[in-house]
Write a protein that holds these residues in place. Structure first.
Motif, PDB file in Angstrom:
ATOM      1  N   LYS A  12       0.848  -1.194   0.000  1.00  0.00           N
ATOM      2  CA  LYS A  12       0.000   0.000   0.000  1.00  0.00           C
ATOM      3  C   LYS A  12       0.880   1.240   0.000  1.00  0.00           C
ATOM      4  CE  LYS A  12      -3.822  -2.051   2.548  1.00  0.00           C
ATOM      5  NZ  LYS A  12      -4.670  -1.964   3.763  1.00  0.00           N
ATOM      6  N   SER A  13       0.552   2.161  -0.875  1.00  0.00           N
ATOM      7  CA  SER A  13       1.275   3.437  -0.909  1.00  0.00           C
ATOM      8  C   SER A  13       0.613   4.408   0.060  1.00  0.00           C
ATOM      9  CB  SER A  13       1.251   4.030  -2.318  1.00  0.00           C
ATOM     10  OG  SER A  13       1.968   3.208  -3.199  1.00  0.00           O
ATOM     11  N   VAL A  14       1.413   5.019   0.896  1.00  0.00           N
ATOM     12  CA  VAL A  14       0.939   6.021   1.849  1.00  0.00           C
ATOM     13  C   VAL A  14       1.827   7.246   1.700  1.00  0.00           C
ATOM     14  CG1 VAL A  14       0.675   6.592   4.301  1.00  0.00           C
ATOM     15  CG2 VAL A  14       0.050   4.309   3.479  1.00  0.00           C
ATOM     16  N   THR A  15       1.221   8.404   1.515  1.00  0.00           N
ATOM     17  CA  THR A  15       1.970   9.650   1.387  1.00  0.00           C
ATOM     18  C   THR A  15       1.659  10.524   2.585  1.00  0.00           C
ATOM     19  OG1 THR A  15       1.885   9.521  -1.014  1.00  0.00           O
ATOM     20  CG2 THR A  15       2.400  11.674  -0.063  1.00  0.00           C
ATOM     21  N   ALA A  16       2.702  10.969   3.250  1.00  0.00           N
ATOM     22  CA  ALA A  16       2.554  11.908   4.373  1.00  0.00           C
ATOM     23  C   ALA A  16       3.178  13.232   3.955  1.00  0.00           C
ATOM     24  CB  ALA A  16       3.240  11.364   5.621  1.00  0.00           C
ATOM     25  N   THR A  17       2.360  14.265   3.897  1.00  0.00           N
ATOM     26  CA  THR A  17       2.838  15.602   3.541  1.00  0.00           C
ATOM     27  C   THR A  17       2.735  16.497   4.762  1.00  0.00           C
ATOM     28  OG1 THR A  17       2.111  15.319   1.258  1.00  0.00           O
ATOM     29  CG2 THR A  17       2.514  17.583   2.003  1.00  0.00           C
ATOM     30  N   ILE A  18       3.855  17.080   5.132  1.00  0.00           N
ATOM     31  CA  ILE A  18       3.898  18.016   6.251  1.00  0.00           C
ATOM     32  C   ILE A  18       3.968  19.410   5.648  1.00  0.00           C
ATOM     33  CG2 ILE A  18       5.124  18.740   8.326  1.00  0.00           C
ATOM     34  CD1 ILE A  18       3.912  15.847   8.410  1.00  0.00           C
ATOM     35  N   LYS A  19       2.912  20.159   5.832  1.00  0.00           N
ATOM     36  CA  LYS A  19       2.856  21.527   5.296  1.00  0.00           C
ATOM     37  C   LYS A  19       3.705  22.423   6.184  1.00  0.00           C
ATOM     38  CE  LYS A  19      -1.405  20.924   2.887  1.00  0.00           C
ATOM     39  NZ  LYS A  19      -1.319  21.384   1.549  1.00  0.00           N
ATOM     40  N   ILE A  20       4.747  22.964   5.617  1.00  0.00           N
ATOM     41  CA  ILE A  20       5.727  23.732   6.382  1.00  0.00           C
ATOM     42  C   ILE A  20       5.110  24.975   7.008  1.00  0.00           C
ATOM     43  CG2 ILE A  20       6.685  25.086   4.479  1.00  0.00           C
ATOM     44  CD1 ILE A  20       8.697  23.405   7.256  1.00  0.00           C
ATOM     45  N   SER A  21       4.147  25.600   6.336  1.00  0.00           N
ATOM     46  CA  SER A  21       3.523  26.798   6.896  1.00  0.00           C
ATOM     47  C   SER A  21       2.824  26.485   8.212  1.00  0.00           C
ATOM     48  CB  SER A  21       2.537  27.413   5.893  1.00  0.00           C
ATOM     49  OG  SER A  21       1.534  26.476   5.547  1.00  0.00           O
ATOM     50  N   TRP A  22       2.131  25.351   8.278  1.00  0.00           N
ATOM     51  CA  TRP A  22       1.447  24.961   9.513  1.00  0.00           C
ATOM     52  C   TRP A  22       2.430  24.519  10.583  1.00  0.00           C
ATOM     53  CZ3 TRP A  22      -3.095  26.359  11.002  1.00  0.00           C
ATOM     54  CH2 TRP A  22      -4.029  26.723  10.046  1.00  0.00           C
ATOM     55  N   LEU A  23       3.505  23.862  10.169  1.00  0.00           N
ATOM     56  CA  LEU A  23       4.518  23.443  11.136  1.00  0.00           C
ATOM     57  C   LEU A  23       5.178  24.662  11.771  1.00  0.00           C
ATOM     58  CD1 LEU A  23       6.128  21.203  12.508  1.00  0.00           C
ATOM     59  CD2 LEU A  23       7.623  21.158  10.484  1.00  0.00           C
ATOM     60  N   LEU A  24       5.555  25.646  10.958  1.00  0.00           N
ATOM     61  CA  LEU A  24       6.158  26.873  11.495  1.00  0.00           C
ATOM     62  C   LEU A  24       5.183  27.615  12.400  1.00  0.00           C
ATOM     63  CD1 LEU A  24       8.081  28.158   8.353  1.00  0.00           C
ATOM     64  CD2 LEU A  24       9.084  27.263  10.467  1.00  0.00           C
ATOM     65  N   PHE A  25       3.920  27.676  11.986  1.00  0.00           N
ATOM     66  CA  PHE A  25       2.916  28.322  12.831  1.00  0.00           C
ATOM     67  C   PHE A  25       2.824  27.631  14.184  1.00  0.00           C
ATOM     68  CE2 PHE A  25      -1.387  28.231  14.562  1.00  0.00           C
ATOM     69  CZ  PHE A  25      -1.566  29.585  14.846  1.00  0.00           C
ATOM     70  N   ASP A  26       2.760  26.306  14.205  1.00  0.00           N
ATOM     71  CA  ASP A  26       2.653  25.577  15.466  1.00  0.00           C
ATOM     72  C   ASP A  26       3.860  25.813  16.363  1.00  0.00           C
ATOM     73  OD1 ASP A  26       0.148  24.592  15.030  1.00  0.00           O
ATOM     74  OD2 ASP A  26       0.770  22.518  14.697  1.00  0.00           O
ATOM     75  N   ILE A  27       5.045  25.876  15.778  1.00  0.00           N
ATOM     76  CA  ILE A  27       6.256  26.140  16.558  1.00  0.00           C
ATOM     77  C   ILE A  27       6.192  27.540  17.170  1.00  0.00           C
ATOM     78  CG2 ILE A  27       8.755  26.526  16.385  1.00  0.00           C
ATOM     79  CD1 ILE A  27       8.711  24.235  14.223  1.00  0.00           C
ATOM     80  N   MET A  28       5.848  28.522  16.350  1.00  0.00           N
ATOM     81  CA  MET A  28       5.779  29.899  16.846  1.00  0.00           C
ATOM     82  C   MET A  28       4.660  30.056  17.877  1.00  0.00           C
ATOM     83  SD  MET A  28       6.695  32.204  13.506  1.00  0.00           S
ATOM     84  CE  MET A  28       5.618  31.330  12.383  1.00  0.00           C
ATOM     85  N   ASN A  29       3.520  29.437  17.624  1.00  0.00           N
ATOM     86  CA  ASN A  29       2.394  29.543  18.546  1.00  0.00           C
ATOM     87  C   ASN A  29       2.708  28.864  19.884  1.00  0.00           C
ATOM     88  OD1 ASN A  29      -0.318  30.459  19.043  1.00  0.00           O
ATOM     89  ND2 ASN A  29      -0.953  28.313  18.910  1.00  0.00           N
ATOM     90  N   GLU A  30       3.303  27.707  19.835  1.00  0.00           N
ATOM     91  CA  GLU A  30       3.663  26.986  21.065  1.00  0.00           C
ATOM     92  C   GLU A  30       4.642  27.792  21.911  1.00  0.00           C
ATOM     93  OE1 GLU A  30       3.701  23.424  23.579  1.00  0.00           O
ATOM     94  OE2 GLU A  30       2.498  23.811  21.794  1.00  0.00           O
ATOM     95  N   THR A  31       5.665  28.359  21.279  1.00  0.00           N
ATOM     96  CA  THR A  31       6.635  29.141  22.059  1.00  0.00           C
ATOM     97  C   THR A  31       6.001  30.421  22.595  1.00  0.00           C
ATOM     98  OG1 THR A  31       7.548  30.224  20.081  1.00  0.00           O
ATOM     99  CG2 THR A  31       8.634  28.191  20.835  1.00  0.00           C
ATOM    100  N   PHE A  32       5.068  30.999  21.847  1.00  0.00           N
ATOM    101  CA  PHE A  32       4.348  32.182  22.327  1.00  0.00           C
ATOM    102  C   PHE A  32       3.504  31.835  23.549  1.00  0.00           C
ATOM    103  CE2 PHE A  32       0.381  34.594  22.423  1.00  0.00           C
ATOM    104  CZ  PHE A  32       0.877  35.874  22.643  1.00  0.00           C
TER     105      PHE A  32
END
Length: 171
Positions: A12-32
């Motif tokens: 089975k083919s499985v593709t995981a895409t991590i959207k960098i914009s959301w990842l950066l937002f989560d990092i900035m939001n968490e530290t805030f």
């Protein structure tokens, strides 16, 4: 199987895409949010340095941490990765493209775990980047995020290990 060919063991083919914009937002939001919870009348300067931002020097550090974390995820998932490549470099990752993993899973991989794989990868990248950020800006909380990243890595392992129950033959 009279005259019928059956494909056994189809991967089975499985593709995981991590959207960098959301990842950066989560990092900035968490530290805030973390900084806001510990801020008092005496620590404004220390708390301000905890906040990850899009400023060039901050972004460079965070993107380097994300690149490192993504390499660690790829090592963890190497049994399932469907990619070629025998060379690497330490070049800069500019964050202009999303991070994608193309996995080839066993035929009995439980597809219900697909979302769990993506979320656990996102969580690992977020927590490991924050841990590295806090090693510089907030050592008191860095160990907590290292532990969270390790827990996320376990979640990745658990998600890719989910298997579906065999189906009873209908013939």
């Amino acid at each position: 199987m009279e005259g019928q060919e059956k494909t056994l063991g189809a991967k089975k083919s499985v593709t995981a895409t991590i959207k960098i914009s959301w990842l950066l937002f989560d990092i900035m939001n968490e530290t805030f949010l973390r900084g806001r919870t510990i801020q008092n009348k005496d620590n404004h300067k220390e708390v301000a340095s905890m906040f990850a931002s899009e400023d060039e020097e901050n972004r460079e550090k965070i993107l380097r941490s994300i690149k490192k974390g993504f390499a660690e995820v790829k090592t963890e998932l190497s049994d399932y990765l469907n990619e070629d490549g025998t060379s690497t470099d330490n070049s800069h990752y500019d964050g202009s493209t999303n991070l994608t993993l193309n996995l080839t899973m066993p035929s009995n991989f439980n597809e219900a775990a697909t979302t769990g794989v993506g979320e656990a990868i996102h969580d690992y990248l977020k927590n490991s980047a924050i841990a590295e950020w806090y090693m510089v800006t907030n050592k008191a909380d860095a160990e907590q995020y290292i532990a969270l990243a390790q827990r996320s890595l376990l979640s990745i392992q658990q998600a890719v290990s989910k298997r579906s129950r065999p189906k009873r033959p209908t013939d």
